[in-house]
Write a protein that holds these residues in place. Structure first.
Motif, PDB file in Angstrom:
ATOM      1  N   ALA A 105      35.783  37.834  42.355  1.00  0.00           N
ATOM      2  CA  ALA A 105      36.754  39.157  42.594  1.00  0.00           C
ATOM      3  C   ALA A 105      37.430  39.051  44.005  1.00  0.00           C
ATOM      4  O   ALA A 105      37.343  38.366  44.995  1.00  0.00           O
ATOM      5  CB  ALA A 105      35.859  40.508  42.752  1.00  0.00           C
ATOM      6  N   ALA A 106      38.679  39.913  44.117  1.00  0.00           N
ATOM      7  CA  ALA A 106      39.656  40.149  45.221  1.00  0.00           C
ATOM      8  C   ALA A 106      38.957  41.285  45.621  1.00  0.00           C
ATOM      9  O   ALA A 106      39.164  42.477  44.902  1.00  0.00           O
ATOM     10  CB  ALA A 106      41.076  39.723  44.997  1.00  0.00           C
ATOM     11  N   GLU A 107      38.976  41.661  46.983  1.00  0.00           N
ATOM     12  CA  GLU A 107      38.428  42.979  47.616  1.00  0.00           C
ATOM     13  C   GLU A 107      39.520  43.503  48.400  1.00  0.00           C
ATOM     14  O   GLU A 107      40.464  42.721  48.993  1.00  0.00           O
ATOM     15  CB  GLU A 107      37.158  42.926  48.305  1.00  0.00           C
ATOM     16  CG  GLU A 107      36.034  42.544  47.301  1.00  0.00           C
ATOM     17  CD  GLU A 107      34.708  42.522  48.329  1.00  0.00           C
ATOM     18  OE1 GLU A 107      33.631  42.587  47.613  1.00  0.00           O
ATOM     19  OE2 GLU A 107      34.741  42.856  49.600  1.00  0.00           O
ATOM     20  N   ALA A 108      39.724  44.847  48.211  1.00  0.00           N
ATOM     21  CA  ALA A 108      40.917  45.424  49.090  1.00  0.00           C
ATOM     22  C   ALA A 108      40.125  46.808  49.407  1.00  0.00           C
ATOM     23  O   ALA A 108      39.230  47.258  48.785  1.00  0.00           O
ATOM     24  CB  ALA A 108      42.207  45.902  48.241  1.00  0.00           C
ATOM     25  N   PHE A 109      40.745  47.380  50.527  1.00  0.00           N
ATOM     26  CA  PHE A 109      40.267  48.784  51.059  1.00  0.00           C
ATOM     27  C   PHE A 109      41.684  49.664  51.011  1.00  0.00           C
ATOM     28  O   PHE A 109      42.517  49.367  51.519  1.00  0.00           O
ATOM     29  CB  PHE A 109      39.902  48.589  52.402  1.00  0.00           C
ATOM     30  CG  PHE A 109      39.182  49.813  52.971  1.00  0.00           C
ATOM     31  CD1 PHE A 109      38.754  50.777  52.264  1.00  0.00           C
ATOM     32  CD2 PHE A 109      39.094  49.758  54.419  1.00  0.00           C
ATOM     33  CE1 PHE A 109      38.205  52.044  52.765  1.00  0.00           C
ATOM     34  CE2 PHE A 109      38.267  50.847  55.028  1.00  0.00           C
ATOM     35  CZ  PHE A 109      37.848  52.107  54.175  1.00  0.00           C
ATOM     36  N   ALA A 110      41.302  50.931  50.578  1.00  0.00           N
ATOM     37  CA  ALA A 110      42.420  51.865  50.479  1.00  0.00           C
ATOM     38  C   ALA A 110      42.278  52.873  51.620  1.00  0.00           C
ATOM     39  O   ALA A 110      41.282  53.836  51.490  1.00  0.00           O
ATOM     40  CB  ALA A 110      42.796  52.289  49.029  1.00  0.00           C
ATOM     41  N   SER A 111      42.966  52.717  52.608  1.00  0.00           N
ATOM     42  CA  SER A 111      42.793  53.785  53.654  1.00  0.00           C
ATOM     43  C   SER A 111      43.826  53.719  54.618  1.00  0.00           C
ATOM     44  O   SER A 111      44.789  52.817  54.807  1.00  0.00           O
ATOM     45  CB  SER A 111      41.492  53.124  54.696  1.00  0.00           C
ATOM     46  OG  SER A 111      41.505  53.704  55.821  1.00  0.00           O
ATOM     47  N   GLY A 112      44.004  55.009  55.315  1.00  0.00           N
ATOM     48  CA  GLY A 112      45.255  54.918  56.255  1.00  0.00           C
ATOM     49  C   GLY A 112      45.206  54.118  57.444  1.00  0.00           C
ATOM     50  O   GLY A 112      46.325  53.529  57.836  1.00  0.00           O
ATOM     51  N   TRP A 113      44.007  53.668  57.606  1.00  0.00           N
ATOM     52  CA  TRP A 113      43.652  52.403  58.841  1.00  0.00           C
ATOM     53  C   TRP A 113      44.179  51.139  58.324  1.00  0.00           C
ATOM     54  O   TRP A 113      44.439  50.463  59.368  1.00  0.00           O
ATOM     55  CB  TRP A 113      42.230  52.538  59.179  1.00  0.00           C
ATOM     56  CG  TRP A 113      41.617  53.987  59.410  1.00  0.00           C
ATOM     57  CD1 TRP A 113      40.592  54.631  58.930  1.00  0.00           C
ATOM     58  CD2 TRP A 113      41.883  54.444  60.782  1.00  0.00           C
ATOM     59  NE1 TRP A 113      40.437  55.719  59.611  1.00  0.00           N
ATOM     60  CE2 TRP A 113      41.045  55.668  60.738  1.00  0.00           C
ATOM     61  CE3 TRP A 113      42.611  54.205  61.848  1.00  0.00           C
ATOM     62  CZ2 TRP A 113      41.159  56.777  61.762  1.00  0.00           C
ATOM     63  CZ3 TRP A 113      42.955  55.140  62.857  1.00  0.00           C
ATOM     64  CH2 TRP A 113      42.129  56.312  62.711  1.00  0.00           C
TER      65      TRP A 113
ATOM     66  N   LEU B  19      31.815  47.213  49.333  1.00  0.00           N
ATOM     67  CA  LEU B  19      32.581  46.016  49.378  1.00  0.00           C
ATOM     68  C   LEU B  19      31.486  44.845  50.146  1.00  0.00           C
ATOM     69  O   LEU B  19      31.046  45.151  50.960  1.00  0.00           O
ATOM     70  CB  LEU B  19      33.736  46.256  50.325  1.00  0.00           C
ATOM     71  CG  LEU B  19      34.879  47.142  49.760  1.00  0.00           C
ATOM     72  CD1 LEU B  19      36.052  47.229  50.559  1.00  0.00           C
ATOM     73  CD2 LEU B  19      35.282  46.722  48.248  1.00  0.00           C
ATOM     74  N   GLY B  20      31.656  43.815  49.533  1.00  0.00           N
ATOM     75  CA  GLY B  20      30.924  42.797  50.195  1.00  0.00           C
ATOM     76  C   GLY B  20      29.601  42.793  49.945  1.00  0.00           C
ATOM     77  O   GLY B  20      28.708  41.892  50.391  1.00  0.00           O
ATOM     78  N   THR B  21      28.724  43.448  49.005  1.00  0.00           N
ATOM     79  CA  THR B  21      27.421  43.715  48.694  1.00  0.00           C
ATOM     80  C   THR B  21      26.832  42.938  47.686  1.00  0.00           C
ATOM     81  O   THR B  21      28.164  42.484  46.820  1.00  0.00           O
ATOM     82  CB  THR B  21      27.160  45.046  48.599  1.00  0.00           C
ATOM     83  OG1 THR B  21      27.774  45.683  47.372  1.00  0.00           O
ATOM     84  CG2 THR B  21      27.545  46.022  49.848  1.00  0.00           C
ATOM     85  N   ALA B  22      25.897  42.781  47.487  1.00  0.00           N
ATOM     86  CA  ALA B  22      25.185  41.975  46.052  1.00  0.00           C
ATOM     87  C   ALA B  22      25.746  42.957  44.931  1.00  0.00           C
ATOM     88  O   ALA B  22      26.246  42.273  43.747  1.00  0.00           O
ATOM     89  CB  ALA B  22      23.761  42.283  46.074  1.00  0.00           C
ATOM     90  N   TRP B  23      25.936  44.324  44.836  1.00  0.00           N
ATOM     91  CA  TRP B  23      26.572  44.971  43.757  1.00  0.00           C
ATOM     92  C   TRP B  23      27.988  44.243  43.167  1.00  0.00           C
ATOM     93  O   TRP B  23      28.351  44.149  42.138  1.00  0.00           O
ATOM     94  CB  TRP B  23      26.498  46.317  44.263  1.00  0.00           C
ATOM     95  CG  TRP B  23      27.152  47.115  42.707  1.00  0.00           C
ATOM     96  CD1 TRP B  23      26.436  47.841  41.941  1.00  0.00           C
ATOM     97  CD2 TRP B  23      28.543  47.463  42.769  1.00  0.00           C
ATOM     98  NE1 TRP B  23      27.490  48.548  41.284  1.00  0.00           N
ATOM     99  CE2 TRP B  23      28.568  48.234  41.773  1.00  0.00           C
ATOM    100  CE3 TRP B  23      29.932  47.203  43.495  1.00  0.00           C
ATOM    101  CZ2 TRP B  23      30.104  48.746  41.132  1.00  0.00           C
ATOM    102  CZ3 TRP B  23      30.911  47.763  42.975  1.00  0.00           C
ATOM    103  CH2 TRP B  23      31.223  48.494  41.973  1.00  0.00           C
TER     104      TRP B  23
END
Length: 360
Positions: free
Chosen positions: A251-259, A240-244
């Motif tokens: 893009a829209a970014e999200a994180f899947a985590s219990g946190w 996430l947030g990298t050159a890749w």
């Protein structure tokens, strides 16, 4: 003279002296029984390994040419002076709790587990015991998970909205476990599903075992948001947030985590969207699992150990803390490596919340 405890806690890991083996050891030992393939539990350097038939392919992929024996769920095997068996933990496909018995005394090491079904992992199986060694990664009442169907609806609603605005949707998730849950939850009528190399490689191992998952396309040079408009991209959190990620296009970014249950965590990570999804038990799941064992003695490992131990003592249990090097579910951005550990030299999942410290 009194016999030594069935399991002991050493600087190499949880040890069974009468069986001459360790369970999920973090330093090299002659014989290791492994609960599942995540890198904090299945580490290199042991003389011999024993794992379930379902977790063995991922362990071989990660660790290479090792002496790895397999065991079926529920199969009882005599090792030295004890009898062991492996039982579904519900954490990721192939994951297990390990039951150890000696002369009627039973201890169970949970590894990592969740009690809610995800449609991919073998469902958690309560195992009666006298002593239960439990993780407590999310051992606070604030952590309560949505049902899988609601998670899928949230994911697809977000993805469809992004696609309608001409953006791809990138979700960060561990390469083993949550990545495949996201695939299985995704509605392919919205658009194509793309994967980072670490996710694609791990998924290929699981597909070869017969796990039914939707078609995915590996992101390689020339594959991006222009060639696959409105795509859902599943990648390790470290991407996430990298050159890749930027190369894929708007893009829209999200994180899947219990946190993601903690709004402050999502805000500090600069994410407009977070999906509260975990392969670990939530607060209710931990308590449900512990009650179902019938155990009177509980040891807790990685997570909010001090807080959860006090809670268990208030409920009438004899409770203690086991210091381990297990990492649970991390917030660090280095959770995945590009290939087998023996080639990449990296860790699939790194970082931890230990002893009640706040996540970073």
């Amino acid at each position: 003279m009194p016999r030594q405890p069935l399991l002991t806690f050493t600087d190499r890991g949880i040890c069974c002296p009468e069986g001459d083996f360790h369970i999920d050891p973090w330093r090299p030992v002659p014989r290791a029984l492994i609960t599942h393939g995540h890198s904090d539990h299945a580490r290199p350097g042991h003389g011999a390994y024993l794992a379930t038939e379902g977790s063995a392919p991922v362990i071989r992929y990660r660790l290479g040419d090792i002496r790895l024996g397999t065991i079926a769920y529920g199969e009882r095997r005599r090792i030295g002076g004890v009898t062991v068996s492996f039982h579904p933990a519900g954490h990721v496909p192939g994951s297990a709790q390990i039951r150890v018995e000696r002369a009627g005394e039973v201890w169970v090491v949970s590894g990592d587990y969740k009690v809610a079904g995800d449609g991919l992992s073998e469902p958690f199986e309560p195992v009666a015991c006298h002593c239960f060694i439990s993780e407590c990664t999310f051992g606070l009442p604030v952590f309560r998970w949505k049902p899988q169907a609601e998670l899928a609806a949230d994911l697809n609603r977000w993805w469809a909205a992004n696609a309608a605005e001409g953006r791809v949707s990138i979700v960060g998730a561990y390469a083993l476990g949550k990545a495949q849950r996201l695939m299985a939850s995704a509605d392919p009528s919205i658009g194509p599903i793309l994967t980072h190399g670490a996710v694609e490689a791990t998924t290929a191992v699981l597909r070869a075992q017969g796990l039914a998952l939707p078609a995915t396309t590996h992101v390689t040079p020339g594959i991006d948001g222009k060639t696959h408009p409105g795509a859902l991209v599943i990648a390790p959190p470290s991407a996430l947030g990298t050159a890749w990620a930027h190369r894929i296009g708007p893009a829209a970014e999200a994180f899947a985590s219990g946190w993601m249950a903690l709004r402050g965590v999502r805000r500090r990570r600069g994410l407009a969207q977070g999906f509260v999804m975990s392969d670990h038990a939530d607060w209710e799941g931990l308590n449900t699992a512990i009650r179902a064992t019938g155990a009177e003695r509980i040891f807790v490992t990685h997570g909010y150990t001090a807080i959860f131990r006090r809670w268990l003592e208030d409920q009438g249990y004899e409770a203690g803390i086991v210091a381990t090097e297990y990492e649970g579910e991390s917030l660090d951005a280095a959770e995945a490596e590009p290939g087998p550990l023996i080639e990449a030299g990296g860790e699939e999942e790194a970082g931890a919340v230990q002893g009640g410290d706040a996540p970073g």
